[in-house]
Design a protein around this motif. Structure first.
Motif, PDB file in Angstrom:
ATOM      1  N   SER A   1     -10.555  54.264  14.401  1.00 23.99           N
ATOM      2  CA  SER A   1     -10.291  55.521  13.684  1.00 23.99           C
ATOM      3  C   SER A   1      -9.346  55.256  12.517  1.00 23.99           C
ATOM      4  O   SER A   1      -8.305  54.630  12.696  1.00 23.99           O
ATOM      5  N   LEU A   2      -9.719  55.736  11.351  1.00 23.68           N
ATOM      6  CA  LEU A   2      -8.803  55.749  10.204  1.00 23.68           C
ATOM      7  C   LEU A   2      -7.988  57.028  10.276  1.00 23.68           C
ATOM      8  O   LEU A   2      -8.545  58.123  10.405  1.00 23.68           O
ATOM      9  N   VAL A   3      -6.661  56.908  10.201  1.00 24.32           N
ATOM     10  CA  VAL A   3      -5.759  58.056  10.264  1.00 24.32           C
ATOM     11  C   VAL A   3      -4.929  58.097   8.992  1.00 24.32           C
ATOM     12  O   VAL A   3      -4.277  57.111   8.643  1.00 24.32           O
ATOM     13  N   VAL A   4      -4.951  59.242   8.294  1.00 21.53           N
ATOM     14  CA  VAL A   4      -4.234  59.402   7.028  1.00 21.53           C
ATOM     15  C   VAL A   4      -3.491  60.728   7.031  1.00 21.53           C
ATOM     16  O   VAL A   4      -4.072  61.767   7.367  1.00 21.53           O
ATOM     17  N   SER A   5      -2.206  60.708   6.656  1.00 20.20           N
ATOM     18  CA  SER A   5      -1.443  61.944   6.458  1.00 20.20           C
ATOM     19  C   SER A   5      -1.368  62.233   4.965  1.00 20.20           C
ATOM     20  O   SER A   5      -1.147  61.311   4.169  1.00 20.20           O
ATOM     21  N   THR A   6      -1.533  63.500   4.573  1.00 21.57           N
ATOM     22  CA  THR A   6      -1.635  63.816   3.148  1.00 21.57           C
ATOM     23  C   THR A   6      -0.835  65.048   2.753  1.00 21.57           C
ATOM     24  O   THR A   6      -0.610  65.953   3.550  1.00 21.57           O
ATOM     25  N   LEU A   7      -0.451  65.068   1.492  1.00 20.93           N
ATOM     26  CA  LEU A   7       0.088  66.242   0.815  1.00 20.93           C
ATOM     27  C   LEU A   7      -0.190  66.083  -0.673  1.00 20.93           C
ATOM     28  O   LEU A   7       0.350  65.197  -1.325  1.00 20.93           O
TER      29      LEU A   7
ATOM     30  N   ASN B   1      -6.046  60.432  -4.802  1.00 16.09           N
ATOM     31  CA  ASN B   1      -6.019  59.204  -4.006  1.00 16.09           C
ATOM     32  C   ASN B   1      -6.948  59.204  -2.804  1.00 16.09           C
ATOM     33  O   ASN B   1      -7.453  58.151  -2.417  1.00 16.09           O
ATOM     34  N   ILE B   2      -7.150  60.348  -2.180  1.00 17.78           N
ATOM     35  CA  ILE B   2      -7.743  60.377  -0.853  1.00 17.78           C
ATOM     36  C   ILE B   2      -9.161  59.804  -0.803  1.00 17.78           C
ATOM     37  O   ILE B   2      -9.527  59.121   0.162  1.00 17.78           O
ATOM     38  N   ALA B   3      -9.958  60.042  -1.838  1.00 18.08           N
ATOM     39  CA  ALA B   3     -11.336  59.542  -1.811  1.00 18.08           C
ATOM     40  C   ALA B   3     -11.374  58.013  -1.785  1.00 18.08           C
ATOM     41  O   ALA B   3     -12.109  57.408  -0.990  1.00 18.08           O
ATOM     42  N   ASP B   4     -10.589  57.376  -2.660  1.00 21.85           N
ATOM     43  CA  ASP B   4     -10.578  55.910  -2.699  1.00 21.85           C
ATOM     44  C   ASP B   4     -10.027  55.323  -1.405  1.00 21.85           C
ATOM     45  O   ASP B   4     -10.478  54.268  -0.945  1.00 21.85           O
ATOM     46  N   CYS B   5      -9.047  55.998  -0.810  1.00 19.98           N
ATOM     47  CA  CYS B   5      -8.483  55.541   0.454  1.00 19.98           C
ATOM     48  C   CYS B   5      -9.559  55.541   1.540  1.00 19.98           C
ATOM     49  O   CYS B   5      -9.761  54.532   2.238  1.00 19.98           O
ATOM     50  N   ILE B   6     -10.258  56.655   1.706  1.00 16.77           N
ATOM     51  CA  ILE B   6     -11.282  56.767   2.748  1.00 16.77           C
ATOM     52  C   ILE B   6     -12.426  55.791   2.490  1.00 16.77           C
ATOM     53  O   ILE B   6     -12.870  55.083   3.406  1.00 16.77           O
ATOM     54  N   ARG B   7     -12.891  55.725   1.263  1.00 17.03           N
ATOM     55  CA  ARG B   7     -14.019  54.838   0.947  1.00 17.03           C
ATOM     56  C   ARG B   7     -13.696  53.376   1.202  1.00 17.03           C
ATOM     57  O   ARG B   7     -14.573  52.600   1.575  1.00 17.03           O
ATOM     58  N   SER B   8     -12.433  52.998   1.017  1.00 13.89           N
ATOM     59  CA  SER B   8     -12.062  51.592   1.203  1.00 13.89           C
ATOM     60  C   SER B   8     -12.208  51.151   2.659  1.00 13.89           C
ATOM     61  O   SER B   8     -12.347  49.958   2.937  1.00 13.89           O
TER      62      SER B   8
ATOM     63  N   ALA C   1      -2.380  57.736   1.766  1.00 15.28           N
ATOM     64  CA  ALA C   1      -3.463  58.049   0.836  1.00 15.28           C
ATOM     65  C   ALA C   1      -3.484  57.115  -0.371  1.00 15.28           C
ATOM     66  O   ALA C   1      -4.542  56.901  -0.976  1.00 15.28           O
ATOM     67  N   ASP C   2      -2.330  56.553  -0.732  1.00  7.05           N
ATOM     68  CA  ASP C   2      -2.289  55.666  -1.901  1.00  7.05           C
ATOM     69  C   ASP C   2      -2.467  54.193  -1.523  1.00  7.05           C
ATOM     70  O   ASP C   2      -2.154  53.306  -2.301  1.00  7.05           O
ATOM     71  N   GLU C   3      -3.004  53.942  -0.315  1.00  8.59           N
ATOM     72  CA  GLU C   3      -3.245  52.579   0.149  1.00  8.59           C
ATOM     73  C   GLU C   3      -4.744  52.322   0.284  1.00  8.59           C
ATOM     74  O   GLU C   3      -5.523  53.234   0.573  1.00  8.59           O
ATOM     75  N   ARG C   4      -5.145  51.058   0.089  1.00  9.15           N
ATOM     76  CA  ARG C   4      -6.550  50.683   0.117  1.00  9.15           C
ATOM     77  C   ARG C   4      -6.749  49.462   1.002  1.00  9.15           C
ATOM     78  O   ARG C   4      -5.983  48.503   0.943  1.00  9.15           O
ATOM     79  N   LEU C   5      -7.815  49.495   1.771  1.00 12.56           N
ATOM     80  CA  LEU C   5      -8.216  48.350   2.575  1.00 12.56           C
ATOM     81  C   LEU C   5      -9.166  47.495   1.744  1.00 12.56           C
ATOM     82  O   LEU C   5     -10.104  48.011   1.137  1.00 12.56           O
ATOM     83  N   THR C   6      -8.943  46.186   1.697  1.00  9.91           N
ATOM     84  CA  THR C   6      -9.857  45.302   0.967  1.00  9.91           C
ATOM     85  C   THR C   6     -10.989  44.865   1.903  1.00  9.91           C
ATOM     86  O   THR C   6     -10.811  44.819   3.128  1.00  9.91           O
ATOM     87  N   PRO C   7     -12.169  44.525   1.368  1.00  7.24           N
ATOM     88  CA  PRO C   7     -13.274  44.052   2.213  1.00  7.24           C
ATOM     89  C   PRO C   7     -12.888  42.832   3.052  1.00  7.24           C
ATOM     90  O   PRO C   7     -13.291  42.720   4.216  1.00  7.24           O
ATOM     91  N   LYS C   8     -12.110  41.921   2.479  1.00  7.91           N
ATOM     92  CA  LYS C   8     -11.677  40.723   3.205  1.00  7.91           C
ATOM     93  C   LYS C   8     -10.839  41.100   4.416  1.00  7.91           C
ATOM     94  O   LYS C   8     -11.037  40.568   5.522  1.00  7.91           O
ATOM     95  N   LEU C   9      -9.914  42.029   4.240  1.00  7.25           N
ATOM     96  CA  LEU C   9      -9.063  42.452   5.346  1.00  7.25           C
ATOM     97  C   LEU C   9      -9.869  43.217   6.386  1.00  7.25           C
ATOM     98  O   LEU C   9      -9.657  43.051   7.598  1.00  7.25           O
ATOM     99  N   ALA C  10     -10.805  44.038   5.948  1.00  9.08           N
ATOM    100  CA  ALA C  10     -11.638  44.796   6.883  1.00  9.08           C
ATOM    101  C   ALA C  10     -12.405  43.855   7.810  1.00  9.08           C
ATOM    102  O   ALA C  10     -12.489  44.090   9.031  1.00  9.08           O
ATOM    103  N   THR C  11     -12.941  42.783   7.259  1.00 10.07           N
ATOM    104  CA  THR C  11     -13.664  41.799   8.068  1.00 10.07           C
ATOM    105  C   THR C  11     -12.745  41.154   9.097  1.00 10.07           C
ATOM    106  O   THR C  11     -13.109  40.996  10.266  1.00 10.07           O
TER     107      THR C  11
END
Length: 259
Positions: free
Chosen positions: A6-12, A17-24, A84-94
């Protein structure tokens, strides 16, 4: 046990930012949980359009007090916790998928690459920025009502080599954003300082401020980040002077009320 993440994100107010965060993270996770503090913008709408389950909570000036509630809403047996201002890279996801499937740890410490003001900040105190952001549900929780709280960790920890992937943190957009955040966070820090029992005077705040400036600019080689390294070191020193000053002011006011 099969792996579900599960991806968990807190926002205000994170519509930018939120779209790029979720898509990553979409290729890694099985669900997205967004806990929103009644944003005034399109954060909730955008998150929902990307398949996130959104929960609304009381607005706070910082996200730390919402983390335990957010984690509790997840149904996965593994949690990926991002801002929300953080991104997962494909390398890290693997790499995280492998860790979960092979059950190599209960909690994983991940290195960050930090970007501020449109540039990569390599020193100034952010060069060894690490956080526990991937963990089995039930193996990590946050102390209640604390700012910048260190999580309580149970079980096996893995410190992931930065060469195997990092989280990209796109922090402050400009100095106005940075200064606003300092003002918000020092409100919370000053309350914690009052509870800690530390002797509180603005003079002590000057000492703490100078110490933090020297640590970031000299010991942590902030000078290598150029002018922004100097600015960040000065402002992080000011952060602690402001924290002590706000705590001192609160203490004076409470004395007047008591009288």
């Amino acid at each position: 046990m099969s792996v579900s993440i599960s991806l968990v994100v807190s926002t205000l107010n994170e519509e930018h930012n939120i779209a790029d965060c979720i898509r990553s993270a979409q290729e890694l996770v099985n669900e997205v949980i967004v806990v929103d503090m009644h944003s005034d913008d399109r954060t909730v709408e955008i998150a929902g359009s990307l398949g996130a389950t959104v929960h609304l909570v009381e607005r706070r000036p910082f996200v730390d007090p919402t983390r335990n509630f957010a984690i509790a809403q997840a149904t996965g047996n593994w949690i990926l916790l991002l801002d929300a201002d953080e991104r997962l890279t494909p390398k890290l996801a693997t790499e995280l998928r492998i860790i979960a499937e092979k059950d190599q740890a209960d909690v994983v410490s991940i290195q960050f690459d930090t970007y501020m003001f449109g540039r990569h900040i390599r020193y100034s105190g952010w060069q060894e920025d690490r956080h526990h952001r991937f963990f089995k549900k039930g193996f990590l929780e946050y102390p209640d009502r604390e700012i910048h709280a260190h999580p309580i960790i149970i079980g096996r920890q893995l410190i992931l080599d930065g060469n195997k992937g990092k989280i990209q943190h796109f922090n402050f957009q400009d100095l106005r954003d940075f200064i606003k955040t300092i003002n918000d966070y020092t409100d919370g820090e000053s309350l914690q300082l009052l509870r800690s029992g530390v002797k509180i005077t603005p003079l002590r705040g000057i000492y703490w401020g100078l110490r933090h400036f020297c640590r970031r600019y000299l010991k942590m080689r902030g000078y290598k980040d150029g002018m922004y390294g100097l600015i960040l070191s000065v402002f992080m020193g000011f952060y602690w002077f402001l924290t002590f000053s706000k705590a001192w002011e609160r203490k004076q006011r409470s004395r007047k009320i008591a009288i």
